[in-house]
Design a protein around this motif. Structure first.
Motif, mmCIF file in Angstrom:
data_model
loop_
_atom_site.group_PDB
_atom_site.id
_atom_site.type_symbol
_atom_site.label_atom_id
_atom_site.label_comp_id
_atom_site.label_asym_id
_atom_site.label_seq_id
_atom_site.Cartn_x
_atom_site.Cartn_y
_atom_site.Cartn_z
ATOM 1 N N CYS A 32 0.806 -1.225 0.000
ATOM 2 C CA CYS A 32 0.000 0.000 0.000
ATOM 3 C C CYS A 32 0.838 1.273 0.000
ATOM 4 C CB CYS A 32 -0.921 0.016 1.217
ATOM 5 S SG CYS A 32 -1.998 -1.417 1.349
ATOM 6 N N GLY A 33 2.126 1.167 -0.309
ATOM 7 C CA GLY A 33 2.950 2.352 -0.460
ATOM 8 C C GLY A 33 3.892 2.662 0.671
ATOM 9 N N PHE A 34 3.749 1.998 1.830
ATOM 10 C CA PHE A 34 4.598 2.335 2.974
ATOM 11 C C PHE A 34 5.874 1.497 3.038
ATOM 12 C CE2 PHE A 34 2.062 4.825 6.384
ATOM 13 C CZ PHE A 34 1.618 5.716 5.422
ATOM 14 N N HIS A 35 5.826 0.246 2.553
ATOM 15 C CA HIS A 35 7.052 -0.555 2.483
ATOM 16 C C HIS A 35 7.454 -0.824 1.044
ATOM 17 C CE1 HIS A 35 4.308 -4.005 1.799
ATOM 18 N NE2 HIS A 35 5.358 -4.643 1.326
ATOM 19 N N ASP A 60 8.273 2.497 6.248
ATOM 20 C CA ASP A 60 9.696 2.116 6.206
ATOM 21 C C ASP A 60 10.070 1.645 4.805
ATOM 22 O OD1 ASP A 60 12.296 1.319 6.915
ATOM 23 O OD2 ASP A 60 11.608 -0.655 7.584
ATOM 24 N N LEU A 61 10.005 2.549 3.847
ATOM 25 C CA LEU A 61 10.314 2.195 2.463
ATOM 26 C C LEU A 61 11.767 1.727 2.300
ATOM 27 C CD1 LEU A 61 8.779 2.063 -0.224
ATOM 28 C CD2 LEU A 61 9.553 4.384 -0.702
ATOM 29 N N PRO A 62 12.754 2.410 2.893
ATOM 30 C CA PRO A 62 14.144 1.950 2.715
ATOM 31 C C PRO A 62 14.401 0.566 3.312
ATOM 32 C CG PRO A 62 14.117 4.235 3.455
ATOM 33 C CD PRO A 62 12.717 3.711 3.596
ATOM 34 N N GLY A 63 13.707 0.238 4.389
ATOM 35 C CA GLY A 63 13.914 -1.046 5.050
ATOM 36 C C GLY A 63 12.917 -2.106 4.653
ATOM 37 N N PHE A 64 12.110 -1.836 3.644
ATOM 38 C CA PHE A 64 11.105 -2.779 3.152
ATOM 39 C C PHE A 64 10.147 -3.205 4.261
ATOM 40 C CE2 PHE A 64 9.640 -6.830 1.107
ATOM 41 C CZ PHE A 64 9.157 -6.265 -0.062
ATOM 42 N N GLY A 65 9.924 -2.316 5.236
ATOM 43 C CA GLY A 65 8.961 -2.598 6.285
ATOM 44 C C GLY A 65 9.374 -3.674 7.264
ATOM 45 N N ARG A 66 10.631 -4.070 7.238
ATOM 46 C CA ARG A 66 11.084 -5.163 8.097
ATOM 47 C C ARG A 66 11.786 -4.677 9.359
ATOM 48 N NH1 ARG A 66 12.978 -9.171 3.190
ATOM 49 N NH2 ARG A 66 10.891 -10.043 2.796
ATOM 50 N N ARG A 67 11.763 -3.369 9.595
ATOM 51 C CA ARG A 67 12.388 -2.817 10.800
ATOM 52 C C ARG A 67 11.316 -2.332 11.772
ATOM 53 N NH1 ARG A 67 16.652 1.251 7.940
ATOM 54 N NH2 ARG A 67 14.667 2.056 7.138
ATOM 55 N N HIS A 68 11.505 -2.688 13.040
ATOM 56 C CA HIS A 68 10.568 -2.245 14.060
ATOM 57 C C HIS A 68 10.582 -0.726 14.175
ATOM 58 C CE1 HIS A 68 8.495 -1.837 17.879
ATOM 59 N NE2 HIS A 68 9.506 -1.091 18.291
ATOM 60 N N MET A 69 9.396 -0.139 14.345
ATOM 61 C CA MET A 69 9.273 1.287 14.589
ATOM 62 C C MET A 69 8.423 1.499 15.834
ATOM 63 S SD MET A 69 8.752 2.799 10.721
ATOM 64 C CE MET A 69 9.145 4.480 11.231
ATOM 65 N N ALA A 70 8.834 2.454 16.668
ATOM 66 C CA ALA A 70 8.154 2.688 17.943
ATOM 67 C C ALA A 70 6.912 3.547 17.749
ATOM 68 C CB ALA A 70 9.111 3.340 18.930
ATOM 69 N N TYR A 114 -4.900 4.834 6.664
ATOM 70 C CA TYR A 114 -4.350 5.598 5.537
ATOM 71 C C TYR A 114 -4.055 4.670 4.360
ATOM 72 C CZ TYR A 114 -1.156 8.952 3.222
ATOM 73 O OH TYR A 114 -0.537 9.797 2.340
ATOM 74 N N GLN A 115 -3.384 3.564 4.648
ATOM 75 C CA GLN A 115 -3.007 2.634 3.579
ATOM 76 C C GLN A 115 -4.208 1.881 3.022
ATOM 77 O OE1 GLN A 115 1.066 0.650 4.459
ATOM 78 N NE2 GLN A 115 0.386 1.474 6.433
ATOM 79 N N LEU A 116 -5.144 1.519 3.917
ATOM 80 C CA LEU A 116 -6.368 0.874 3.461
ATOM 81 C C LEU A 116 -7.120 1.759 2.479
ATOM 82 C CD1 LEU A 116 -8.023 -0.816 6.576
ATOM 83 C CD2 LEU A 116 -7.758 -1.843 4.318
ATOM 84 N N GLY A 117 -7.234 3.029 2.827
ATOM 85 C CA GLY A 117 -7.955 3.955 1.962
ATOM 86 C C GLY A 117 -7.297 4.122 0.612
ATOM 87 N N HIS A 176 2.207 -6.321 7.208
ATOM 88 C CA HIS A 176 3.475 -6.722 6.599
ATOM 89 C C HIS A 176 4.635 -6.604 7.582
ATOM 90 C CE1 HIS A 176 6.849 -6.862 3.741
ATOM 91 N NE2 HIS A 176 7.310 -5.786 4.352
ATOM 92 N N GLY A 177 5.595 -7.508 7.435
ATOM 93 C CA GLY A 177 6.904 -7.362 8.043
ATOM 94 C C GLY A 177 6.910 -7.178 9.552
#
Length: 248
Positions: free
Chosen positions: A37-40, A69-79, A91-94, A113-114
């Motif tokens: 959906c554009g984020f990873h 997390d586009l650079p990390g392909f969504g595989r990095r944890h974010m707080a 946002y992504q669903l819409g 994902h991820g």
């Protein structure tokens, strides 16, 4: 097999001039397409084209949202806070559903994902935030989560807000004893041998035990079976899995 298991694949993960997976050849082989959906991964044109491809082959479309997390392909944890998770999923669903509605269909389920997918299994507040995104977007929108040795926790939380769950297992990933996926940093976490991927996938589909990463028997109950589109062996395995499942 007592019931038919579905085949799903993560798709639409190309971005600009960068190509991920072979969606054109894989799409006719699956039942469910989890679309970035554009984020990873993905961009608007990729999303539009992949929705059209799924519709061409009668494949059910699921949203595949992630951390931003586009650079990390969504595989990095974010707080992210629970409120942020609900908002970023909405946002992504819409975004994806806009392309679906323009093409005469709609998003049928959500599969995170991820890192987001795995964080939900460890954090009740984040899991509830994901459920809130589903029920807020559309009553009855299912959430696809990992089939574990014991999914009572996920079922109890989902029942509280009346969100249907779909359970998935992976043909091409190694498992820990509790049904969690082996972390990618571990050697052997991603299966590369096509025969092993096929055998594990068929064992899951049949409700039979297969070997976890330590060689011990593990049995999972799943509604859908995933083969990753970024696995180099995915297309060959998907063809063999599709033929074997259709033959039963």
């Amino acid at each position: 097999m007592n019931r038919r298991i579905l085949l799903n694949c993560d798709m639409g993960e190309s971005f600009g001039a960068w190509t991920m997976g072979d969606d054109l050849l894989a799409m006719p082989l699956i039942d469910q397409a989890n679309l970035a959906c554009g984020f990873h991964a993905a961009d608007p044109l990729t999303m539009q084209r992949t929705v059209a491809l799924a519709m061409q082959y009668g494949v059910t479309i699921g949203a595949h949202p992630s951390y931003p997390d586009l650079p990390g392909f969504g595989r990095r944890h974010m707080a992210c806070t629970p409120a942020e998770v609900t908002a970023l999923v909405l946002y992504q669903l819409g975004a994806l559903d806009a392309f679906c509605r323009a093409a005469g269909t709609r998003v049928a389920y959500v599969k995170p994902h991820g890192a987001l997918y795995h964080d939900l299994l460890r954090d009740d507040a984040l899991f509830v935030a994901m459920l809130e995104a589903c029920v807020t977007y559309r009553q009855g929108l299912p959430l696809m989560v990992l089939a574990l040795a014991d999914n009572r926790r996920e079922l109890e939380l989902a029942d509280q807000v009346d969100v249907p769950l779909m359970f998935e297992a992976f043909a091409d990933r190694a498992y820990l004893a509790d049904g969690q996926l082996a972390p990618r940093r571990l050697q052997g976490a991603v299966h590369q041998d096509p025969q092993r991927i096929l055998e594990q996938g068929l064992a899951i589909a049949r409700g039979e035990a297969f070997a976890d990463i330590d060689g011990k028997p593990l049995r999972l109950t799943a509604d859908s079976l995933c083969v990753h589109g970024d696995n180099a062996e995915s297309l060959a395995v998907l063809r063999r899995l599709r033929a074997a499942l259709d033959a039963t």
